[in-house]
Enzyme design. Structure first.
Site, PDB file in Angstrom:
ATOM      1  N   LEU A  14      26.698   5.850  61.409  1.00  0.00           N
ATOM      2  CA  LEU A  14      26.500   4.752  60.604  1.00  0.00           C
ATOM      3  C   LEU A  14      27.013   3.623  61.190  1.00  0.00           C
ATOM      4  CD1 LEU A  14      25.837   4.096  57.769  1.00  0.00           C
ATOM      5  CD2 LEU A  14      27.906   4.153  56.872  1.00  0.00           C
ATOM      6  N   HIS A  15      25.828   2.959  61.882  1.00  0.00           N
ATOM      7  CA  HIS A  15      26.210   1.859  62.734  1.00  0.00           C
ATOM      8  C   HIS A  15      25.689   0.557  62.067  1.00  0.00           C
ATOM      9  CE1 HIS A  15      21.937   1.514  63.956  1.00  0.00           C
ATOM     10  NE2 HIS A  15      22.117   2.975  64.037  1.00  0.00           N
ATOM     11  N   LEU A  16      25.820  -0.693  62.496  1.00  0.00           N
ATOM     12  CA  LEU A  16      25.532  -1.791  61.880  1.00  0.00           C
ATOM     13  C   LEU A  16      24.333  -1.822  61.024  1.00  0.00           C
ATOM     14  CD1 LEU A  16      26.551  -4.854  61.283  1.00  0.00           C
ATOM     15  CD2 LEU A  16      25.447  -5.566  63.268  1.00  0.00           C
ATOM     16  N   ALA A  19      24.313   0.505  57.916  1.00  0.00           N
ATOM     17  CA  ALA A  19      25.533  -0.093  57.189  1.00  0.00           C
ATOM     18  C   ALA A  19      25.131  -1.210  56.206  1.00  0.00           C
ATOM     19  CB  ALA A  19      26.884  -0.287  58.005  1.00  0.00           C
TER      20      ALA A  19
END
Length: 96
Positions: A14-16, A19
């Site tokens: 769950l990266h930027l 997210a």
């Protein structure tokens, strides 16, 4: 209050970008939205909070919604996560 147990299907965690997609969807609802992983709980409407919980590929976590539109919020967020939050998924994760 309603909740759902989830497993993160995103191979890159769950990266930027995913997210941000989660939080954008969460902000559409008046209910409070919490993500819980183990003992850690964060505001599901805060990108920094969602990133801080550090979900990785196949992490087990819970989405908790509480408020007048909790059922609708939970259904939308579950579907978004299951579809990979706009990110490509591995074929094995998609059930193929």
């Amino acid at each position: 209050m309603v909740s759902a147990e989830m497993i993160l299907p995103n191979p890159n965690g769950l990266h930027l970008r995913p997210a941000g997609r989660f939080c954008t969807e969460a902000l559409k609802y008046t209910s409070s939205i919490t993500i819980q992983c183990g003992e850690n709980r964060v505001n599901g409407k805060s990108v920094l909070g969602v990133l801080a919980i550090g979900l990785r590929y196949k992490s087990h976590f819970q989405i908790i919604c509480e408020g007048e539109d909790e059922e609708e919020a939970l259904a939308a967020l579950k579907e978004l996560v299951e579809q990979g939050l706009g990110e490509p998924l591995l074929d094995s994760v998609k059930g193929r």
